[in-house]
Motif scaffolding. Structure first.
Motif, PDB file in Angstrom:
ATOM      1  N   THR A  62       3.803  -0.392   1.859  1.00 48.04           N
ATOM      2  CA  THR A  62       4.814   0.118   0.789  1.00 48.04           C
ATOM      3  C   THR A  62       3.913   0.016  -0.422  1.00 48.04           C
ATOM      4  OG1 THR A  62       5.673  -2.118   0.366  1.00 48.04           O
ATOM      5  CG2 THR A  62       6.776  -0.673   2.050  1.00 48.04           C
ATOM      6  N   ALA A  79       0.447   8.868   6.429  1.00 48.61           N
ATOM      7  CA  ALA A  79       1.310  10.005   6.219  1.00 48.61           C
ATOM      8  C   ALA A  79       2.713   9.620   6.169  1.00 48.61           C
ATOM      9  CB  ALA A  79       1.146  11.111   7.413  1.00 48.61           C
ATOM     10  N   GLU A  80       3.247   8.515   6.907  1.00 39.74           N
ATOM     11  CA  GLU A  80       4.513   8.070   6.889  1.00 39.74           C
ATOM     12  C   GLU A  80       4.787   7.342   5.568  1.00 39.74           C
ATOM     13  OE1 GLU A  80       4.693   5.288  10.140  1.00 39.74           O
ATOM     14  OE2 GLU A  80       4.394   6.910  11.562  1.00 39.74           O
ATOM     15  N   HIS A  81       4.005   6.714   4.831  1.00 39.87           N
ATOM     16  CA  HIS A  81       4.186   6.242   3.501  1.00 39.87           C
ATOM     17  C   HIS A  81       3.618   7.075   2.269  1.00 39.87           C
ATOM     18  CE1 HIS A  81       4.480   2.908   6.466  1.00 39.87           C
ATOM     19  NE2 HIS A  81       5.339   2.445   5.528  1.00 39.87           N
ATOM     20  N   ASP A  82       3.305   8.459   2.652  1.00 41.52           N
ATOM     21  CA  ASP A  82       2.932   9.203   1.528  1.00 41.52           C
ATOM     22  C   ASP A  82       1.610   8.677   1.041  1.00 41.52           C
ATOM     23  OD1 ASP A  82       4.713  11.166   2.023  1.00 41.52           O
ATOM     24  OD2 ASP A  82       6.498  10.140   0.820  1.00 41.52           O
ATOM     25  N   VAL A  83       0.750   7.978   1.575  1.00 39.23           N
ATOM     26  CA  VAL A  83      -0.432   7.353   1.150  1.00 39.23           C
ATOM     27  C   VAL A  83      -1.454   8.482   1.301  1.00 39.23           C
ATOM     28  CG1 VAL A  83      -2.311   5.795   1.359  1.00 39.23           C
ATOM     29  CG2 VAL A  83       0.092   5.150   1.710  1.00 39.23           C
ATOM     30  N   PRO A  84      -2.253   9.231   0.232  1.00 45.09           N
ATOM     31  CA  PRO A  84      -3.336  10.107   0.348  1.00 45.09           C
ATOM     32  C   PRO A  84      -4.615   9.298   0.957  1.00 45.09           C
ATOM     33  CG  PRO A  84      -3.219   9.140  -1.912  1.00 45.09           C
ATOM     34  CD  PRO A  84      -1.969   8.490  -1.161  1.00 45.09           C
TER      35      PRO A  84
END
Length: 466
Positions: free
Chosen positions: A64, A90-95
């Motif tokens: 998170t 991708a699930e956590h919008d992490v580049p």
């Protein structure tokens, strides 16, 4: 080392702890980031710990607060399917990015007057030679140059830039897949043939990854594009139609109305109002063959753009020692030239070497790969005799049959001795003893480097001396 800013006191996940991963973790830490580092291979984890990297199982980590996932280039990004941690990011919008993107962001963070020039080199073949050649020429010209990327040092392990530093970077499609902001003052596209389809899905995906080398260029930058294959000729047309950066075409084998080209054993500069010769390629013995002529043309075009003179470039090309194990010129003994092409571990690679010479005394064999050497038949007329070693000797003998004289040499030292005996007494003009095995090395050597090192040592110590 180049510290990476922008992640001060933030969590960054690093997956894959080989050369690039460990260096990226250290560079991020030096910039103030907090690192979550992991590798699936227990031996690699152990080496990373020994190097001072603290480990965190990324499958069990709290994502998170993770600000970025730094992926080693060899980890699947999209094909054959995304790696599980790519999916988690991708699930956590992490580049997701690679070490080359971290380098790019570190350079962008510098004041404009302190940013280095960057020369990037990509292509299916010739990247390492062209990268090393450009680095060599710049050093000879007295420039402050750093060479790395997919060759030698990981990019973040290079020294930070000073005023007027030039970075020369070999860029693989795996690395380019993971960049967004890399800006190359000179971007070199050598060629494109089918490769890495399992990683990119198809040729369109492979080509798109390579094309990212041009993504952030401006009107003051240069794209150097080889046009000797259809895919690359299309790239040239696309760039010219875009009209963003300057573009120079290069070729080895075709005269160009505009560009840099090699033909008839000479290098020509046709970037101005008229074409003129700049180098006799015979004066660069460490760079034989048409493929190396293209590498020379690319280096010349790039370095003229950043201000070196034609004479500076030509003089340095003549003194280039070549890359170890890639058509490496070992020396001449009584008119017999010796070349170490141990990195040619398959027929496609050996084809480039065989196409570079006539009167070849060919040392081939080892642990065979799929396909054998049947595809090399068009080069058989160039081979005076073959000397077969290793596990593949019987199969290669059956392929050569009556087309090429051969001996079952068995071992490398015996092959050198036999080849030197025959070449020196042949009466042929400029005979070449060529180690280009078209095989893996693991039946008799640790790896191709070991095989090439043994060849070099044997030749230089006088075994088989003609």
């Amino acid at each position: 080392m180049i510290p990476v800013p922008g992640y001060e006191d933030q969590l960054v996940a690093v997956f894959g702890l080989g050369r690039t991963g460990i260096t990226a973790a250290r560079a991020l830490t030096a910039g103030g980031a907090r690192i979550l580092a992991w590798d699936d291979n227990p031996e690699t984890r152990q080496k990373a710990q020994a190097a001072g990297i603290e480990l965190t199982d990324l499958d069990r980590a709290d994502w998170t607060e993770v600000k970025a996932l730094v992926l080693s280039p060899g980890v699947p990004l999209t094909h054959p399917q995304p790696h599980r941690l790519v999916k988690k990011a991708a699930e956590h919008d992490v580049p997701v990015m690679g070490d080359m993107e971290l380098f790019a962001s570190a350079m962008t963070a510098l004041p404009i007057d302190r940013r280095p020039e960057i020369i990037g080199i990509t292509g299916t073949n010739g990247k390492s030679t062209t990268t090393s050649l450009i680095g060599h020429i710049l050093k000879k010209a007295g420039r402050d140059v750093r060479v790395g990327g997919n060759i030698g040092n990981a990019v973040l392990g290079l020294e930070p830039p000073r005023a007027h530093t030039i970075y020369v970077l070999e860029l693989s499609s795996y690395q380019l897949d993971l960049v967004q902001s890399l800006h190359c003052d000179v971007a070199i596209w050598l060629n494109l043939t089918e490769d890495h389809i399992d990683r990119h899905g198809d040729m369109a995906g492979y080509k798109a990854a390579k094309f990212r080398i041009f993504a952030n260029q401006t009107e003051s930058d240069l794209a150097v594009v080889g046009i000797d294959d259809d895919h690359s000729a299309g790239v040239l047309s696309r760039l010219k139609a875009g009209g963003i950066q300057q573009v120079t075409a290069i070729s080895s084998g075709h005269a160009l109305g505009r560009g840099v080209y090699a033909i008839g054993g000479k290098l020509f500069d046709a970037t101005g109002t008229a074409s003129h010769e700049v180098l006799d390629l015979a004066s660069a013995p460490s760079l034989p063959g048409r493929h190396n002529a293209q590498n020379i043309a690319a280096a010349y075009a790039a370095l003229r753009h950043i201000g070196l003179s034609a004479d500076q470039i030509a003089s340095a090309i003549r003194s280039f020692p070549g890359l170890a194990h890639r058509l490496e010129f070992i020396g001449t003994q009584k008119n017999v030239r010796f070349f170490n092409d141990s990195k040619a571990t398959n027929a496609d690679a050996a084809a480039k070497a065989l196409a570079s010479f006539d009167n070849i005394y060919w040392i081939a064999g080892g642990r065979k790969k799929e396909g054998g050497i049947g595809s090399l038949a068009e080069y058989f007329p160039r081979i005076a005799k073959a000397y077969l070693i290793g596990e593949a000797a019987e199969e290669f003998a059956a392929t050569l049959a009556s087309a090429v004289p051969f001996e079952m040499a068995g071992t490398l030292d015996n092959a050198i001795d036999l080849a030197a005996r025959d070449a020196s007494s042949s009466g042929r003009a400029a005979p070449v003893i060529l180690l280009s095995p078209a095989c893996a090395s693991f039946d008799q050597f640790r790896d191709f480097e070991h095989r090439g090192d043994v060849f070099r040592t044997l030749v230089q110590s006088g075994i088989g001396k003609p």
